[in-house]
Design an enzyme around this catalytic site. Structure first.
Site, PDB file in Angstrom:
ATOM      1  N   HIS A 142     -12.034 -83.342 -31.037  1.00 18.40           N
ATOM      2  CA  HIS A 142     -11.071 -83.269 -32.134  1.00 18.40           C
ATOM      3  C   HIS A 142     -10.891 -84.610 -32.831  1.00 18.40           C
ATOM      4  CE1 HIS A 142      -7.555 -81.788 -34.333  1.00 18.40           C
ATOM      5  NE2 HIS A 142      -6.981 -82.944 -34.050  1.00 18.40           N
ATOM      6  N   GLU A 190      -6.027 -79.354 -42.338  1.00 15.82           N
ATOM      7  CA  GLU A 190      -6.409 -79.564 -40.946  1.00 15.82           C
ATOM      8  C   GLU A 190      -6.131 -78.306 -40.143  1.00 15.82           C
ATOM      9  OE1 GLU A 190      -4.840 -82.989 -39.009  1.00 15.82           O
ATOM     10  OE2 GLU A 190      -6.442 -84.266 -39.775  1.00 15.82           O
ATOM     11  N   HIS A 247      -4.817 -76.333 -36.485  1.00 13.51           N
ATOM     12  CA  HIS A 247      -4.002 -76.335 -35.263  1.00 13.51           C
ATOM     13  C   HIS A 247      -4.241 -75.013 -34.550  1.00 13.51           C
ATOM     14  CE1 HIS A 247      -0.384 -78.644 -33.549  1.00 13.51           C
ATOM     15  NE2 HIS A 247      -1.338 -79.503 -33.786  1.00 13.51           N
TER      16      HIS A 247
END
Length: 755
Positions: A55, A102, A104
């Site tokens: 990540h 992004e 999650h």
């Protein structure tokens, strides 16, 4: 507890260390020892493990991502590109806009509410760290089958987390997507985007320069939540046993974040920081190493000064914690007192935890003992680089040969009508208002367009009406059939959505969601999609400003469809001239722009009617996309079109239905010469849009299209009003559907599945 200090580590080379448990490979651990010339301390091992995770380090993807720089188109608008917290573009009048998307994903499966909420919080801080005021958020979402029991667990929690956090921050949620597919079962995709606005002179970068400048940690206290959170969770696959690792998911506090935002913006206004970094993935390990790595010297940190929520945390845990609502600033000594005063005013805890040094090392101390002594670039920017093997999957040819164009089509008008109703009521094409109504779309008063419009749009200057539009798109079914074309189709659709609203596309951000990089087939998908996106951006003239890679999205051996999500940002000089989706005026003429072909591979029709995935996706013609965009922008600017809707999932009938429902007006359509009714309605050929043209502007509009060489075909007229029950969607010679019947089909599905 006995601490592994630097001195002790140097003298005890044979001590066993839990490098494997922390996610490191044997060769990576050996490389760390080579860099340091000794074994790492426990704190150093913790830092390297999170910063060298997939990540944080992009170790499997960076060899492919470099194309975004190598093939970058020339752009006068690009002010800050790849490598910072977020990209920045010039939108005129002295304004700059920063945006980024992004992921999650894994945390949101484990703990849907907090995973999604902290995804919003993290991307907002990325935007804040650039010096901008966040002004809007968006959320592209992917879930498993709509009727699967676990979707009913994950989706409501994710939506509540996004809405709860964003609404508390006072940020309008202006767009995104919600897609259902069984491939995302166990691996939902929760991508979050934020847009921020600033003046050119207000741009801030993540660097620690100036010997003697102080390092200040401010915001929430550091706790045990999120230890190794995103950095570890996003670097492994889930097993089939389901949710686990709950303690690794961060816990968000939007009210603390709101205070942090206002505090930071006041600090910026008084020019009190030389460098700044938010604390997200990898926490303090990331912030300190990245600031020092990008700066001009070294850094010394006194870790025991960090304000804690849990006094029992070890130094390693403090360094790995991904507790939310925290920032790290580099401040000149003479400005520290004022910095701390502003933090106290906003009830934000702030502590000087270190300073910039003359040396080249990042040094961290715990109660006087040195526990870290590392070259910061080796932690932050010089991690492993993997050239993962990749190979076209053995099943790819058979998948493409299973041609969707050969599927059984409706045999008569009644079947055609029934399939239209089935399509508009299917979970992916149905109204998402049950979801989006939980988001505040209009807070702050500057939202011009929001879901279900083609793009979200916000005004950024109330005097001149300057605005920006953003759209996100990605079709995993297309990318499964052809990753190169699928990535370009995602780019093209997002570009088209922005242009359809009247804004000029300027730049992109992306979130590349794929399965395990250790699978050569997945890496082939990633390599092809990245190559397609880089080539497409070069042709469209839209540079990549940054983004995110999310790998290991799979359960056991089952990977998600390759899902490159592309966000395009555009600028519009006057938001009062924007083009909405809705058909609003009876008598206006409906035109189809672009060419329609028999293209059903990966289509919504093939999925909804036949539960089929096979063949080839629609052909991509980026020159045509540019031309279509220019026509849509000019038509909006010059008052030649009053409504526009891009054609994508579901084809023309889906777009027309949405425009009719949005405006409460009907449409009478006729099949153009050279097409059959089925292809006319359901084809997903790219490079197309449907527009409503006032009769007074028809000649001017068609002359413009003809002069530019864009096919423009009159296919109908806006006719009838839902309020007096005269509105229908009619295809001449085939069927007629009351708008009320379409609305019921379109709006009942999601509440019925999730109630």
């Amino acid at each position: 507890m006995t601490l592994d200090t630097v001195k002790h580590a140097a003298g005890t080379p044979d001590v066993s260390q839990p490098w494997k448990e922390l996610g490191l490979k044997e060769d990576e651990y050996a490389r760390i020892r080579e860099i340091l010339g000794r074994r790492p301390t426990g704190a150093e091992l913790a830092m390297y493990s999170v910063m060298w995770s997939e990540h944080c380090s992009y170790k499997s993807s960076k060899v492919h991502l470099k194309q975004f720089g190598e093939k970058a188109p020339e752009s006068d608008a690009l002010l800050v590109g790849i490598g910072e917290n977020a990209g920045v573009v010039d939108v005129g009048q002295g304004y700059a806009v920063t945006f980024k998307v992004e992921s999650h994903n894994h945390p949101s499966y484990i703990e849907p509410y907090q995973g999604a909420a902290t995804g919003v919080g993290g991307i907002v801080r990325d935007i804040l760290a650039m010096g901008a005021r966040p002004v809007a958020v968006m959320d592209p979402l992917r879930f498993g089958a709509a009727d699967h029991p676990d979707t009913k667990r994950v989706l409501p929690g994710v939506v509540a987390g996004i809405g709860g956090y964003g609404n508390c921050l006072g940020l309008p949620n202006i767009g995104g997507e919600v897609v259902f597919d069984s491939c995302y079962q166990g691996n939902p995709l929760v991508n979050a985007l934020c847009v921020g606005v600033m003046k050119h002179e207000d741009i801030h970068l993540a660097k620690a320069s100036g010997t003697g400048n102080k390092v200040i940690l401010y915001g929430a206290r550091t706790g045990g939540d999120g230890i190794g959170g995103v950095s570890v969770l996003a670097s492994e696959t889930f097993d089939s046993t389901g949710p686990s690792r709950r303690p690794a998911v961060q816990v968000g506090d939007p009210f603390q974040e709101k205070l942090l935002i206002e505090c930071t913006l006041e600090i910026f206004r008084e020019n009190l920081v030389d460098g700044i970094q938010d604390l997200g993935g990898a926490g303090l390990s990331c912030a300190t190493s990245e600031l020092a790595s990008a700066g001009s010297g070294g850094m010394r940190v006194e870790l025991d000064r960090v304000h804690l929520r849990d006094a029992t945390l070890s130094p390693e845990e403090i360094l790995m914690s991904e507790s939310q609502e925290r920032m790290c600033a580099i401040v000149e000594p003479g400005k520290v007192d004022r910095f701390l005063e502003i933090c106290e005013k906003w009830d934000v805890i702030a502590t000087v935890i270190g300073e910039v040094t003359e040396g080249s090392q990042l040094e961290i101390f715990w109660h006087g003992e040195q526990i870290v002594d590392v070259p910061p670039r080796t932690v932050a920017h010089e991690g492993p680089v993997y050239h993962r093997p990749y190979e076209r999957p053995s099943w790819q040819d058979a998948l493409q040969a299973d041609d969707a164009n050969k599927l059984a089509r409706p045999a008569n008008s009644d079947e055609l009508r029934a399939q239209v109703l089935k399509l508009v009521a299917s979970p992916n094409q149905a109204s998402k208002s049950w979801i989006t109504d939980q988001y505040d779309r209009f807070v702050q008063g500057n939202t011009i367009l929001a879901q279900p419009e083609d793009s979200g749009m916000v005004r950024i200057d109330e005097e001149t009406n300057l605005g920006v539009a953003v759209a996100t798109d990605g079709n995993g079914r297309y990318a499964k059939l052809d990753p190169y074309a699928g990535a370009q189709l995602a780019l093209a659709e997002s570009y088209r959505n922005v242009a359809a609203s009247g804004a000029k596309p300027l730049a992109i951000s992306n979130c590349l969601n794929f399965g395990s990089p250790e699978d050569p087939a997945v890496m082939w998908q990633f390599a092809e999609a990245t190559r397609g996106l880089a080539d497409g951006c070069l042709e469209l003239g839209t540079p990549v400003t940054g983004g995110n890679v999310s790998l290991y999205n799979q359960t056991g051996e089952t990977a998600i469809h390759p899902t490159p999500v592309v966000a395009v940002l555009g600028v519009i000089d006057d938001v009062t001239r924007r083009t909405p989706v809705a058909f609003a005026e009876e008598g206006q003429l409906i035109y189809l722009l672009g060419e329609t072909r028999e293209e059903f591979g990966g289509s919504a029709w093939s999925q909804v009617v036949h539960d089929h995935l096979g063949g080839l996706p629609p052909v991509v013609d980026l020159e045509r996309e540019k031309l279509l965009g220019e026509i849509l922008i000019a038509g909006s600017r010059d008052g030649m079109i009053d409504a526009a809707h891009d054609l994508s999932d579901g084809g023309l009938i889906q777009a027309v239905t949405e425009s009719c429902l949005r405006g409460g007006k009907g449409a009478r359509l006729v099949v153009p010469d050279g097409l059959d009714a089925f292809t006319f309605l359901f084809s997903e050929s790219a490079g197309r849009a449907v527009v409503a043209v006032p009769r007074s502007e028809e000649l001017r509009f068609t002359d413009m299209c003809g002069a530019r060489g864009l096919p423009a075909t009159r296919i109908g007229v806006v006719d009838g009003t839902e309020s007096d029950s005269t509105a229908v969607v009619e295809l001449q010679g085939e069927f007629s559907l009351q708008l009320s019947e379409l609305r019921e089909a379109h709006e009942a599905t999601i509440p019925g599945l999730l109630a």
